[in-house]
Scaffold this active site. Structure first.
Site, short mmCIF file in Angstrom:
data_model
loop_
_atom_site.label_atom_id
_atom_site.label_comp_id
_atom_site.label_asym_id
_atom_site.label_seq_id
_atom_site.Cartn_x
_atom_site.Cartn_y
_atom_site.Cartn_z
N ARG A 210 0.90 -1.21 -0.06
CA ARG A 210 0.04 0.13 0.09
C ARG A 210 0.83 1.31 0.10
O ARG A 210 2.10 1.22 0.16
CB ARG A 210 -0.87 0.12 1.14
CG ARG A 210 -0.30 -0.07 2.76
CD ARG A 210 -1.02 -0.22 3.80
NE ARG A 210 -0.36 0.01 4.95
CZ ARG A 210 0.04 1.44 5.52
NH1 ARG A 210 -0.26 2.41 5.12
NH2 ARG A 210 0.64 1.19 6.70
N ARG B 49 -1.24 10.44 3.59
CA ARG B 49 -1.83 10.93 4.76
C ARG B 49 -2.53 12.56 4.22
O ARG B 49 -1.72 13.40 3.80
CB ARG B 49 -0.83 11.37 5.78
CG ARG B 49 -0.93 11.74 7.05
CD ARG B 49 0.16 12.01 7.65
NE ARG B 49 0.80 10.80 8.50
CZ ARG B 49 1.99 10.77 8.81
NH1 ARG B 49 2.74 11.79 8.99
NH2 ARG B 49 2.44 9.69 9.24
N ARG C 32 20.87 -7.28 1.43
CA ARG C 32 21.51 -6.13 0.81
C ARG C 32 22.58 -5.40 1.71
O ARG C 32 22.40 -5.65 2.92
CB ARG C 32 20.23 -5.08 0.34
CG ARG C 32 19.27 -5.62 -0.75
CD ARG C 32 19.82 -5.41 -2.05
NE ARG C 32 20.29 -4.05 -2.37
CZ ARG C 32 20.89 -3.67 -3.48
NH1 ARG C 32 21.79 -4.74 -3.97
NH2 ARG C 32 21.19 -2.34 -3.84
N ARG D 180 20.69 8.66 -0.02
CA ARG D 180 20.47 9.62 0.97
C ARG D 180 21.62 10.29 1.68
O ARG D 180 22.50 9.72 1.41
CB ARG D 180 19.26 9.32 2.16
CG ARG D 180 19.82 8.21 3.11
CD ARG D 180 18.73 7.61 3.98
NE ARG D 180 19.18 6.72 4.97
CZ ARG D 180 18.49 6.30 5.91
NH1 ARG D 180 17.33 6.79 6.17
NH2 ARG D 180 18.85 5.21 6.50
N GLU E 216 24.65 7.74 1.63
CA GLU E 216 24.22 6.28 1.90
C GLU E 216 24.06 5.46 0.60
O GLU E 216 23.25 5.95 -0.39
CB GLU E 216 23.33 6.19 2.77
CG GLU E 216 23.01 4.70 3.25
CD GLU E 216 21.64 4.86 4.31
OE1 GLU E 216 20.77 3.94 4.07
OE2 GLU E 216 21.73 5.32 5.30
N TYR F 273 14.12 -8.40 9.09
CA TYR F 273 14.26 -6.93 9.43
C TYR F 273 13.39 -6.44 10.55
O TYR F 273 12.31 -6.65 10.57
CB TYR F 273 13.93 -6.08 8.11
CG TYR F 273 14.21 -4.82 8.32
CD1 TYR F 273 15.44 -4.18 8.36
CD2 TYR F 273 13.08 -3.82 8.82
CE1 TYR F 273 15.78 -2.79 8.62
CE2 TYR F 273 13.43 -2.41 9.22
CZ TYR F 273 14.89 -2.14 8.95
OH TYR F 273 15.01 -0.67 9.56
N ASP G 158 12.73 -3.20 13.36
CA ASP G 158 12.87 -1.89 13.93
C ASP G 158 13.45 -2.51 15.25
O ASP G 158 13.26 -3.40 15.89
CB ASP G 158 11.53 -1.16 13.89
CG ASP G 158 11.26 -0.84 12.48
OD1 ASP G 158 12.14 -0.60 11.88
OD2 ASP G 158 9.87 -0.58 12.36
#
Length: 365
Positions: A170, A174, A247, A279, A299, A347, A349
């Protein structure tokens, strides 16, 4: 003898160590690198805490985890509000009313929704088979071309037409003027950097840096009742089923001696394919720094090869099936517990890895 030998001084290992010490256990933590804190490690340069392995912004909706970490560090009120630079034009992220105004000049939510619907119209009957088709189906051409395509292709190292559609399930549109990237109620950066948090978590543990567990595996297994292993699970088993894929990233750190504010924001994404990095991070803004100089980091995503630092697991069908084989080997070894991003090939957080370590500690302590 130790009750627990913990391999890896990142967040998972440090949290487990703290919980074990609290229970009166004797703990040894060994770390292959020459520093604690894993990829959250901060290196002091020109008085600035440099996130040496990429931006780490703590955010969570888990009140228990938030209260837990605040026992070991004070957090500031940094709110992640990254920008996107596409061919010299700036757009706010995540996609919100500021972004839509910058893109089309729309002012109200209804105007923005109408523009998105118009852009999606010609793709509405497609069955997306790759990321490009999925992104066009969800958001139309402008958002895709300017803010998704180039950035994602750099991240994955391949054209968007060769990336699976499920990567973008998705698009988080916002329809408010709100640049706060995360919806989590709790977020910030530890004052003084993540080293402070991890140092406090490791208090009471014996810690040895620059020690490679796998170079003397049988010895280290012999000196503890249980092993908590946070390294690569396939490497632990000597790649007997083959290598899991990742990666990787390359970081270029640069001290700007004649500049106190390079880009005015902690994180700016470069979304065009022609710019090789994804970035630029300006570290002082994570802690509202006023130093006379600044440090920036470019990066670069990279293909991973054995021996390089693995950052992002590639959780496609092939790798997930391979991981399940290694997971079965791990479950058969009653002495070793595999945890964290590399041990579980997932992965995480930061709040999730802390929650996982707390849960595992509760189970076995």
């Amino acid at each position: 003898m130790y009750d627990y030998l913990i391999v890896g001084a990142g967040l998972y290992g440090a949290v487990f160590a703290q919980q074990a010490i609290k229970k009166g256990k004797k703990v040894l933590v060994i770390e292959k690198r020459d520093h604690i804190a894993g990829n959250a490690y901060c290196e002091k340069r020109a008085g600035i805490n440099v996130h040496k392995f990429g931006a780490h912004i703590f955010h969570t909706s888990n009140e228990e985890v938030w209260e837990y970490v605040n026992q070991f560090a004070s957090f500031n009120n940094y709110v992640n509000s990254p920008l996107a630079n596409y061919k010299g034009k700036i757009y706010n992220l995540p996609f919100n009313m500021n972004t839509f105004y910058q893109m089309w000049g729309t002012i109200t939510p209804d105007e923005a929704k109408a523009e998105i619907d118009k852009q999606r119209e010609k793709y509405k009957d497609t069955e997306p088979s790759n990321l490009e088709e999925q992104a066009l189906f969800l958001g139309g051409e402008d958002i895709y071309e300017k803010l998704i395509k180039g950035y994602t292709e750099k991240q994955w190292g391949r054209p968007a037409t060769e990336i699976p559609s499920f990567i973008i399930k998705r698009l988080p549109f916002r329809f408010t003027y709100n640049n706060n990237y995360f919806n989590d109620p709790y977020q910030g950066i530890p004052k003084g950097g993540y080293n402070v948090l991890v140092e406090n978590l490791l208090k009471g543990a014996e810690v040895k840096l620059g020690v490679d567990f796998l170079e003397n595996k049988e010895h280290y297994k012999s000196i503890a009742d249980k092993i908590i292993y946070t390294g690569e699970i396939d490497q632990y088993f000597d790649y007997q089923y083959g290598q899991l894929e990742y990666r990787s990233l390359k970081f270029e750190h640069e001290l700007k001696e004649d500049c106190d504010n390079y880009q005015g924001n902690a994180v700016v994404n470069y979304t065009e394919r022609e710019v090789p990095f994804t970035r630029i991070i300006e570290h002082k803004h994570f802690e509202f720094g006023t130093q006379p100089q600044t440090v920036i980091t470019r990066e670069y995503p990279m293909d991973w090869e054995k021996g390089m630092e693995p950052y992002y697991p590639i959780n496609d069908d092939r790798n997930n099936a391979l991981y399940e084989k290694y997971k079965s080997l791990g479950e058969a070894d009653e002495k070793v517990i595999f945890g964290g991003r590399l041990g579980e090939y997932k992965y995480y957080d930061m709040d999730k890895v802390i929650a996982s370590a707390l849960k595992k500690a509760e189970e076995i302590l």
